[in-house]
Each structure stands twice: as structure tokens, then as C-alpha cells.
Design a protein around this motif. Sequence first.
Motif, short mmCIF file in Angstrom:
data_model
loop_
_atom_site.label_atom_id
_atom_site.label_comp_id
_atom_site.label_asym_id
_atom_site.label_seq_id
_atom_site.Cartn_x
_atom_site.Cartn_y
_atom_site.Cartn_z
N LEU A 48 5.32 -36.13 2.25
CA LEU A 48 6.04 -37.09 1.76
C LEU A 48 5.36 -37.85 0.42
N GLY A 49 4.00 -37.39 0.26
CA GLY A 49 3.13 -38.07 -0.81
C GLY A 49 2.65 -39.29 -0.48
N LEU A 50 2.45 -39.53 0.74
CA LEU A 50 1.82 -40.94 1.05
C LEU A 50 0.62 -40.52 2.01
N ASP A 51 -0.49 -41.84 1.90
CA ASP A 51 -1.54 -41.91 2.44
C ASP A 51 -1.36 -42.59 3.94
N TRP A 52 -1.41 -41.84 5.00
CA TRP A 52 -1.14 -42.59 6.28
C TRP A 52 -1.89 -43.62 6.60
N LYS A 53 -3.28 -43.63 6.11
CA LYS A 53 -4.33 -44.55 6.44
C LYS A 53 -3.69 -46.16 6.00
N LYS A 54 -2.87 -45.89 5.15
CA LYS A 54 -2.56 -47.25 4.41
C LYS A 54 -1.45 -48.07 5.36
N TYR A 55 -0.79 -46.95 6.39
CA TYR A 55 0.31 -47.71 6.97
C TYR A 55 0.17 -47.78 8.54
N VAL A 56 -0.61 -46.64 9.02
CA VAL A 56 -0.90 -46.57 10.57
C VAL A 56 -1.82 -47.59 10.94
N GLU A 57 -1.17 -48.35 12.09
CA GLU A 57 -2.38 -49.37 12.78
C GLU A 57 -2.04 -48.92 14.22
N ILE A 58 -3.61 -49.25 14.95
CA ILE A 58 -3.69 -48.81 16.42
C ILE A 58 -3.40 -49.97 17.17
N ASP A 59 -2.35 -49.68 18.27
CA ASP A 59 -2.03 -50.49 19.13
C ASP A 59 -2.34 -50.05 20.47
N LYS A 60 -3.34 -50.81 21.27
CA LYS A 60 -3.97 -50.35 22.59
C LYS A 60 -2.90 -50.16 23.55
N ARG A 61 -1.47 -50.70 23.19
CA ARG A 61 -0.40 -50.43 24.40
C ARG A 61 -0.17 -49.04 24.54
N TYR A 62 -0.56 -48.21 23.48
CA TYR A 62 -0.03 -46.75 23.24
C TYR A 62 -1.11 -45.96 23.74
N PHE A 63 -2.22 -46.33 24.46
CA PHE A 63 -3.43 -45.63 24.91
C PHE A 63 -3.15 -45.40 26.54
N ARG A 64 -3.54 -44.46 27.21
CA ARG A 64 -3.02 -44.15 28.43
C ARG A 64 -4.06 -44.35 29.42
N PRO A 65 -4.09 -44.85 30.84
CA PRO A 65 -5.20 -45.32 31.50
C PRO A 65 -6.14 -44.09 31.51
N ALA A 66 -5.56 -42.73 31.76
CA ALA A 66 -6.60 -41.55 31.64
C ALA A 66 -5.74 -40.42 30.68
N GLU A 67 -6.45 -39.87 29.82
CA GLU A 67 -6.21 -39.32 28.50
C GLU A 67 -6.52 -37.91 28.89
N VAL A 68 -5.42 -37.01 28.14
CA VAL A 68 -5.80 -35.28 28.15
C VAL A 68 -6.16 -35.33 26.58
N ASP A 69 -7.53 -34.92 26.72
CA ASP A 69 -7.99 -35.04 25.20
C ASP A 69 -7.59 -33.73 24.46
N ILE A 70 -7.46 -32.61 25.13
CA ILE A 70 -7.06 -31.46 24.33
C ILE A 70 -6.62 -30.43 25.03
N LEU A 71 -5.69 -29.87 24.36
CA LEU A 71 -4.83 -28.73 25.17
C LEU A 71 -4.48 -27.49 24.13
N GLN A 72 -5.06 -26.32 24.70
CA GLN A 72 -4.99 -25.21 23.68
C GLN A 72 -4.61 -24.11 24.67
N GLY A 73 -3.41 -23.28 24.54
CA GLY A 73 -2.95 -22.34 25.53
C GLY A 73 -3.26 -20.94 25.00
N ASN A 74 -3.59 -20.12 25.93
CA ASN A 74 -3.48 -18.66 25.62
C ASN A 74 -2.23 -17.94 26.24
N ALA A 75 -1.32 -17.39 25.40
CA ALA A 75 -0.31 -16.84 25.95
C ALA A 75 -0.09 -15.49 25.91
N ASP A 76 -1.38 -14.60 26.14
CA ASP A 76 -1.35 -13.23 26.06
C ASP A 76 -0.72 -12.35 26.92
#
Length: 336
Positions: A266-294
Motif C-alpha cells: 500500500l506504499g506505507l511504512d508500518w512502523k509509523k502506525y503499529v503500536e504494541i499492546d500487551k493485551r494481545y500477548f499470550r500467557p504462553a506463546e508458540v514462537d515458530i511453526l513450519q510444516g513438512n507436507a511431504d
Amino acid sequence: MKKALITGITGQDGSYLTEFLLKKGYEVWGIIRRSSSFHTGRIDHLYQDPHNQPKLHLVYGDLTDGTNLASLMSEIAPDEIYNLGAQSHVRVSFDIPIYTVNTDALGTLRLLEAIRSGKRKVKFYQASSSEMFGKVVETPQNETTPFYPRSPYACAKVYSFWQTINYREAYGLFACNGILFNHESPRRGETFVTRKITRAATRIKLGLQDKLYLGNLDAKRDWGFAADFVEAMWLMLQQDKPDDFVIATGQTHSVKEFLDEVFGYLGLDWKKYVEIDKRYFRPAEVDILQGNADKAAKILGWKPKVTFKEIAKLMTDADMDIAENEKIIKEKGNKK
Ligand code: NAP
Ligand code: GDD
């Protein structure tokens, strides 16, 4: 004509699967919940199409009500059942764990019991999830990777995964688990991160919104396209033997990368608009998912078609249409 019964027909995957099965010539039955407002928006175009009317039926039911599931089973007598119904939001499952487990774990058991007591030959698909890999013990994850669930939602899905296998082994039910990695589309619920981003970015572009509040931007997901993934569900039930399959693209990207794609497009720099809100963090996070569908590629002949970049673009285009309409309505309102 084959009959399919879908739980969760009003959801993202339910709508794409219904489209797919109607095209294949199925008669489709969908279980919907009573709601005080309309929630069939994703399937209205199918339900209202006169061509589909004799082939698409909606009935009331709920995964928390086993008696109703059993009577629907004998009334409809489906050939295939797709259990897609769930409280599917991981963050929300920390707020309502009991309800989540009642629907996502016991709901599956209620459905399996309804099938068993009906004594009819049925094929069963269970919507299992990559969230079951949680705090991953290896990357990429495949069908032999041990589970390490990190949320009430993921624990409930692990329960349903094993009950599905148990009914296969104990009662000879043709039952399959599709272990699907994240899949997105313009029909994705608006509180999941990809859609939240495309909705906000397009509204920011048109001056309808100033900020976007998010949680953990470093989380990485294997994001595919929902319409590609529902085909894999159907393919699993067309095999000679029931089995479990990982369905994934094999690529992983961070939330930041998704922001780069969408705001960059969209021709925008997200860093100017995004703010971090702690409410959207999870008590336990899943850091990375990457599947192998062979395994799915080899046995089902399934491969993803739509790429990460294409998903970001097509979701942004669809949300731009919505934002433009919103802007017109707002401007008309201002003139009154
Ligand atoms: P979704 O858009 O959130 O749709 C969930 C569906 O389940 C809706 O139709 C909802 O009905 C229904 N539902 C919720 N609670 C219910 C209950 N108690 N009884 C009956 N139906 C109920 O989810 P989705 O993205 O389409 O995902 C479909 C399934 O795949 C879910 O089981 C999800 O956990 C699983 N899954 C999804 C992904 C993904 O990335 N999308 C990946 C792996 C697994 P209402 O419209 O009435 O709320
Ligand atoms: N929802 C959300 N909202 N997620 C955020 C936000 C935010 O504001 N900010 C960062 N995130 C991060 C989450 O912490 C998570 O790591 C990642 O973005 C993806 O979150 P979601 O889009 O909510 O999806 P999910 O991965 O938790 O769960 C989805 O995929 C599973 C398959 O792996 C759901 O569709 C599940 O039902 C599905 O099983």
C-alpha cells in the motif's frame, strides 16, 4: 449423490469446503448455531444461489449438545463428516478454557459417539491443528513430531486428535486427522493477525483509522491459503485407508514480514502506525511453526498453490474494497 455434513459451516474453512463440495456434486448439510444476529455471511452467496438450493441444507445444532448431534446423524445419514466447528481463537482459549475444551475436545467426542451409536458407515475428518506442536521440539514439523501444546485450545485439539485415532483403531471408523498449519483468506476472522493487519492497513490508507495495536511481532507462522487447504481435507477421505496428514506450505514468516508485505504493497511504512499492546500477548506463546507436507504430496498428490506474497496481496485487495465502501458510507453520513 454423496452427502456431507459439516460442523463449523459458517466459519472460514466451512465456507470454502462447502463451495468445493457443491462443485463436486455433493449434497451438503451444515450445522449452524442459533445467534441473535446473522452469522451466515460467508455462505450466503451459496445458500441464496437457486442452483444450490436443493443441495445445501442448514440445520441448528451445537457441539456442546450430544443428543442433538445423534438425532441429526440419523436424520441426515451423511457419507462424510467434516468436524470443523471449534472455538478456534488461541488467545481467547486462555480466557474461556472450559468452554473451549467443552466444544473443541468433548464436542469431537460427542460427534464420534453419535457416529458410533448410529452404526452407519461414515467417513470422518477431524480439523486438527499445527498448534498441537506448540513449543516445537523440531523444525520443520511432520506427522511424527511429538506434540507440546501451549494453550487450552491446543490441549483440546490434542485430545480430539487422539480420540479420532482411537475410534479408528477401536471401532474401525474411517477417521482422519488433517494437521493443518495456519491458513488465511479474505474470509478469515477479523481478530486473527493476518486479517487484523489487512483490515487496519487498508483503513489507515484511506484515513479511516490512525493506529494498529498488535502483540508479539516476532512470532513465525507457516501461512497458506484456505481454499487450497480444504481440498486436502476432501482428499484424505477419498483414500483407501484412513490416515493423518500434515498440510502446510513449508515456508515460515514472522508477523513483521506480513506487515512488510501488506503495508509495503500500500506504499506505507508500518512502523509509523503499529503500536504494541500487551493485551494481545499470550500467557504462553508458540514462537515458530513450519510444516513438512511431504507425506500429503506423496500420498494425496496435494500441494499448496498460493504463495505468502499472493495471500498478503489478495487479502489486502479484498479489504481495500470493504474500506472503500466504508468510506463512501461515512462521507454520505457526513453530508446528512
Ligand atoms: P472459524 O472461522 O473460527 O470457524 C469456526 C466455526 O465453528 C464457526 O462456524 C463457528 O460457528 C463454529 N463453532 C464454534 N463453536 C461451536 C459450537 N459450540 N458448536 C458448533 N459449531 C461451533 O475457524 P476456521 O479458521 O474456519 O477453522 C476451522 C477449523 O479448523 C477449526 O476447528 C479450527 O480450530 C481448525 N484449524 C484452523 C486453522 C486455520 O489456520 N484456520 C488451522 C488449523 C486448524 P459460529 O459462526 O456460530 O461462531
Ligand atoms: N490474533 C492476534 N492478534 N495475534 C497476534 C497479534 C494480535 O494482535 N499480534 C501478534 N500476534 C501473533 C500471535 O501471538 C501468534 O503468535 C500469531 O500472531 C498468529 O496468531 P493468530 O492469527 O491469532 O493465529 P494462531 O497461530 O494463534 O492460531 C491460528 O492458527 C492455528 C494453526 O496453527 C488459528 O486459526 C487456530 O485455530 C489454528 O489452529
